[in-house]
Enzyme design. Structure first.
Site, PDB file in Angstrom:
ATOM      1  N   TYR A 126       0.800  -1.223   0.000  1.00  0.00           N
ATOM      2  CA  TYR A 126       0.000   0.000   0.000  1.00  0.00           C
ATOM      3  C   TYR A 126       0.835   1.278   0.000  1.00  0.00           C
ATOM      4  O   TYR A 126       0.288   2.366  -0.060  1.00  0.00           O
ATOM      5  CB  TYR A 126      -0.973  -0.007   1.184  1.00  0.00           C
ATOM      6  N   GLU A 212      -3.835 -30.453   7.462  1.00  0.00           N
ATOM      7  CA  GLU A 212      -3.916 -29.546   6.318  1.00  0.00           C
ATOM      8  C   GLU A 212      -4.961 -28.457   6.519  1.00  0.00           C
ATOM      9  O   GLU A 212      -4.706 -27.280   6.287  1.00  0.00           O
ATOM     10  CB  GLU A 212      -4.242 -30.349   5.043  1.00  0.00           C
ATOM     11  N   ASP A 264      -5.649 -34.182   2.906  1.00  0.00           N
ATOM     12  CA  ASP A 264      -6.638 -34.814   2.038  1.00  0.00           C
ATOM     13  C   ASP A 264      -5.945 -35.783   1.088  1.00  0.00           C
ATOM     14  O   ASP A 264      -4.786 -35.558   0.696  1.00  0.00           O
ATOM     15  CB  ASP A 264      -7.369 -33.757   1.198  1.00  0.00           C
TER      16      ASP A 264
END
Lengths: 383, 492
Positions: A126, A212, A264
């Site tokens: 920014y 995860e 997963d």
């Protein structure tokens, strides 16, 4: 105000490089603010010297890879040695832009170091949003500066908002603040941002479990898994950020605990797993300080679907993108060090299906806490 | 005096014939290797109801050896008022002036060319040729056409050849002879000037006059005091040659770029177009450019000079016209190309004006293209910051930001000794704290470096020096946008 002006040292560059080589041989010692400010000044001197001699500014950056597709695995990826160099000069327009961004960010870093302040990557973005145009542009510049100065990002006083969570049998302090998870082991705490300031680590845990996903983390918190299991659980909520990986590595180093990972059963889960173990390509210059080679894969394995009798509707077909990603990962050189992991990935690809850890809860909401994790750990079913 | 441009006078077939006759006169003058005069006399006759104009092209060069019998068929494309073209010619060693008459109205081919009785020279030693023809074409058109053509021919400043155009309108106020221009400045008679030096000089005069027929340069743009101003007029030259069929072909190219500091005043005589008209000379004769050569010129890598060709075409006078997309304001580029054979293999042209019309020599397009490119390079090399490539211009845009950042690194440092070192290196006062001064100094140095790189493109292909010595020379070729899968979504 008479001050003797030292001539610019033409051997500056070689000094700079050799010093860095020494640093890379072990732990980086010359990364305190004062040393980094000196490096920035050396770098600025070299630019000024080039310009004064009518030469274009040229910045040479070492290039690092944490993997390639060399099947022999003898490529040296993931080491602390750079694999070639990248020369940024004013010969190409995108190099000029990259140099512009790098220098702008370096000015900010110099100020942060001089004033002993910290700023986030977003803060930096920014400061010149129209020039940077995108956060990834700033990220890349910060990486370039880390490579240039041979340091890690936190050494620049550039931090990111941590997104990792931790709970379990652990207490530590960060600056003035104490994180006492011991009182309520199943309560989540944010992973500290200033990992270098973490001190006084106390733990009675027997292992560290990395999960995860936040959903799985919450499941385990809800099941009060840590109340009955002496462990520390950490999640990076997807791809782990640097504070999470640094904090995890710190815990592993300090506590000397085994660390397991639950992801997963899909290519993205596997990729996250390898990120913990081998590091990421983007941060490959810092891999040796971020990776956790000791991590073991607890699950979910492709074979778990049969073992835990997952219903058919929980098995989703691999998409084209999944297959492409899996095939791409199979060729990564570092999997030569983890042939069983690679084999599991091949099995996943051959089966053509994937499933999420949450699928294990389809028969019992607490199967993960009550059966899956304990049985895996007790039976040594991890790889 | 008129200041008409070439575009005002579309070339009639008679004008084309006359241009070639002038071309052969030029060759005869050049071959004589002594001071010569080339005159074009345009005289209007009011003897008949229909005004007729008599054109006489004369020169003091070597004798013409016209073989009209062989080529007279070509002349039938030209409509002459009386159908007659008369030729007088004599050589230095001749004792008489030979006289020929070509009657294009004669139906019997064998009678079309007639040798008339010769005229005595009365022992005088001179040589020359005079060709006369008549036409019903408007004298104004003819004068405008000749003026324009001869003015462009003067660009070559052919050594030892003075050119004059004399107009006798024979108006009602009686006979009046207007000598439109006669050119015979010292430089013309200098034998030490090379062809390209003459071309540069002539082309520069042309540019200073913006191509107008006025004798003086445009005072609006080029005052006497600044004619030699380094910034106003920049010249690049090239002379290239190659041997072809045992003849050495020479191509000379001259590029002149004018950069006026401000918008020309209303009194400026330059046409408003920013397009470049390419003057193409072949064996000392202004010639129309061929479409293939135009294509070659358009295919030059103009971007390496910061230019984009918006369009390319051949105008009605046969000049290539290159229209630029991005020429800096108040700038203009002039291009002149002269192709010739080093020896005089074209001697037969000197005798035969008709051949020039129909048997143009094809000079190597690549040679011409190379010469123009080399002349552009020469200009770029000689004048720092001029004709920067599009690429360099883009990079130059980063100079202010880069300078700002480098100045920021210096000035925001809390190490005054370091600041003093840098100031010393930048040749600024040791404790210069005025940001803009430091920034400006660095910016100038960056721009200079960019310009140096652009002027020596081969250098940019060399390996860049390493910031750190001793590092690996292996450079990985990675794409600019190489981003690891998923990298944007993590490492936040």
């Amino acid at each position: 105000m008479a001050t003797s002006i030292k001539p610019l040292n033409s051997n500056l560059r070689s000094f700079f490089w050799r010093e860095s080589e020494l640093e890379m041989a072990g732990k980086r010692d010359h990364t305190n603010p004062s040393a980094l400010l000196n490096k920035i000044k050396d770098f600025t001197r070299s630019l000024v010297l080039d310009l004064s001699n009518g030469r274009s500014p040229v910045v040479t950056l070492g290039r690092y890879r944490n993997h390639c597709s060399d099947p022999t695995g003898n490529c040296g990826c993931g080491s602390d040695q750079c694999k070639g160099v990248e020369v940024i000069s004013l010969q190409r327009e995108f190099h000029a832009r990259r140099l512009d961004v790098l220098l702008r960010v370096l000015v900010i870093v110099q100020k942060l170091l001089q004033e002993n302040k910290h700023g986030s990557k977003r803060d930096i973005y920014y400061m010149h949003p129209s020039v940077f145009s995108d956060q990834t542009v700033v990220d890349r510049a910060i990486n370039d500066i880390c490579i240039l100065l041979r340091c890690s990002r936190h050494n620049l006083n550039v931090v990111s908002v941590g997104k990792g969570l931790v709970m379990g049998w652990l207490r530590f302090s960060e600056s003035e603040r104490t994180f006492d998870c011991l009182r309520r082991p199943s309560t989540a705490h944010p992973v500290p941002v200033y990992v270098e300031d973490v001190m006084d680590i106390v733990s009675v845990a027997k292992y560290i479990l990395v999960v995860e996903k936040e959903a799985v983390f919450n499941r385990l918190a809800n099941d009060r898994f840590c109340d009955t299991n002496r462990c520390i659980i950490i999640t990076g909520r997807g791809y782990p950020d640097i504070p999470t990986r640094r904090f995890l590595r710190l815990l592993v180093e300090k506590l000397q605990l085994p660390v397991y990972c639950l992801v997963d059963c899909d290519p993205y889960g596997f990729d996250i797993l390898t990120t913990y173990r081998f590091g990421s390509m983007q941060m490959s210059y810092d891999t040796i300080f971020l990776r956790i080679p000791e991590i073991r894969w607890l699950g979910a394995f492709p074979s778990d679907s049969k073992k835990y009798q997952l219903p058919e509707h929980c098995l989703l077909p691999l998409t084209t993108e999944d297959k492409r990603k899996a095939e791409s990962m199979l060729s990564r050189c570092y999997l030569q060090q983890a042939p069983i992991w690679r084999s599991e990935l091949e099995t996943m690809l051959q089966s053509g299906v994937k499933f999420e850890i949450e699928a294990l809860s389809v028969t019992s909401i607490s199967l993960l806490s009550d059966e899956y994790i304990p049985s895996k750990l007790q039976g040594g079913f991890y790889i | 005096m008129s200041s008409s441009s070439s575009s005002s006078s579309s070339s009639s077939s008679i004008q084309k014939l006359c241009r070639n006759l002038i071309g052969s006169a030029v060759q005869r003058c050049r071959m004589s290797e002594s001071l010569c005069r080339l005159s074009v006399l345009v005289k209007q006759s009011v003897e008949s109801d229909r005004p007729m104009v008599r054109i006489t092209i004369s020169d003091t060069g070597i004798r013409s050896c016209l073989d009209f019998k062989q080529y007279i068929a070509y002349l039938f494309v030209y409509f002459l008022a009386d159908g007659v073209l008369t030729v007088l010619t004599t050589g230095l060693s001749d004792e008489e002036i030979y006289q020929y008459c070509l009657n294009l109205k004669e139906h019997v081919p064998s009678k079309r060319s007639t040798r008339l009785p010769s005229r005595p020279k009365h022992g005088q030693k001179f040589s020359g040729t005079e060709i006369t023809l008549c036409t019903y074409e408007s004298i104004n058109n003819l004068v405008a056409g000749f003026t324009c053509f001869l003015q462009k021919m003067l660009i070559l400043k052919i050594p030892k050849v003075a050119v004059e155009l004399v107009v006798d309108p024979a108006n009602f106020s009686g006979t009046r002879c207007d000598n439109l221009f006669i050119v015979g400045e010292d430089i013309f008679f200098s034998s030490t000037e090379s062809n390209i030096e003459c071309l540069v000089s002539g082309f520069k005069d042309y540019v200073l006059k913006h191509g107008n027929t006025l004798d003086k340069q445009c005072q609006s743009c080029f005052s006497n005091s600044c004619v030699n101003d380094y910034d106003l007029i920049k010249i690049g030259t090239a002379c290239d040659s190659e041997s072809l069929r045992n003849m050495e072909e020479v191509v000379e190219a001259v590029i002149i770029m004018t950069e006026l500091p401000e918008s020309p005043s209303p009194s400026c005589l330059r046409a408003s177009s920013v397009a470049t008209r390419v003057f193409y000379f072949q064996n000392f004769l202004l010639c129309p450019i061929s479409p293939s050569l135009l294509s070659s010129l358009a295919s030059i890598d103009w971007k390496s000079f910061g230019l984009n060709v918006k369009s390319s075409a051949i105008d009605e006078d046969g000049h290539a016209v290159l229209e630029w997309e991005n020429l800096p304001p108040y700038s203009h580029i002039y291009i002149a190309i002269h192709c010739y054979q080093k020896q005089y293999p074209f001697h037969f042209y000197a005798f035969d004006p008709v051949l020039i019309l129909h048997r143009r020599i094809q000079f190597g397009r690549n040679l011409i293209k190379r010469a123009v490119k080399t002349a552009m390079d020469d200009l770029k090399e000689k004048y720092e910051g001029t004709l920067l490539s599009s690429h360099a211009l883009k990079i130059k845009n980063y100079a202010p930001d880069l300078a700002h950042a480098i100045a920021g690194l210096i000035l925001s440092s809390n190490d005054v000794h370091f600041q003093a070192e840098c100031m010393s290196c930048l040749q600024l006062p040791p404790y210069e704290t005025f940001d803009k001064k430091v920034e400006d100094c660095i910016r100038e140095k960056i721009i200079t470096a960019i310009q140096m790189n652009d002027r020596n493109p081969q250098r940019s292909h060399e390996a860049a020096p390493f910031l750190f010595e001793g590092e690996s020379s292996v450079e990985l070729e990675l794409e600019e946008d190489e981003v690891e899968e998923g990298s944007a979504s993590w490492d936040l």
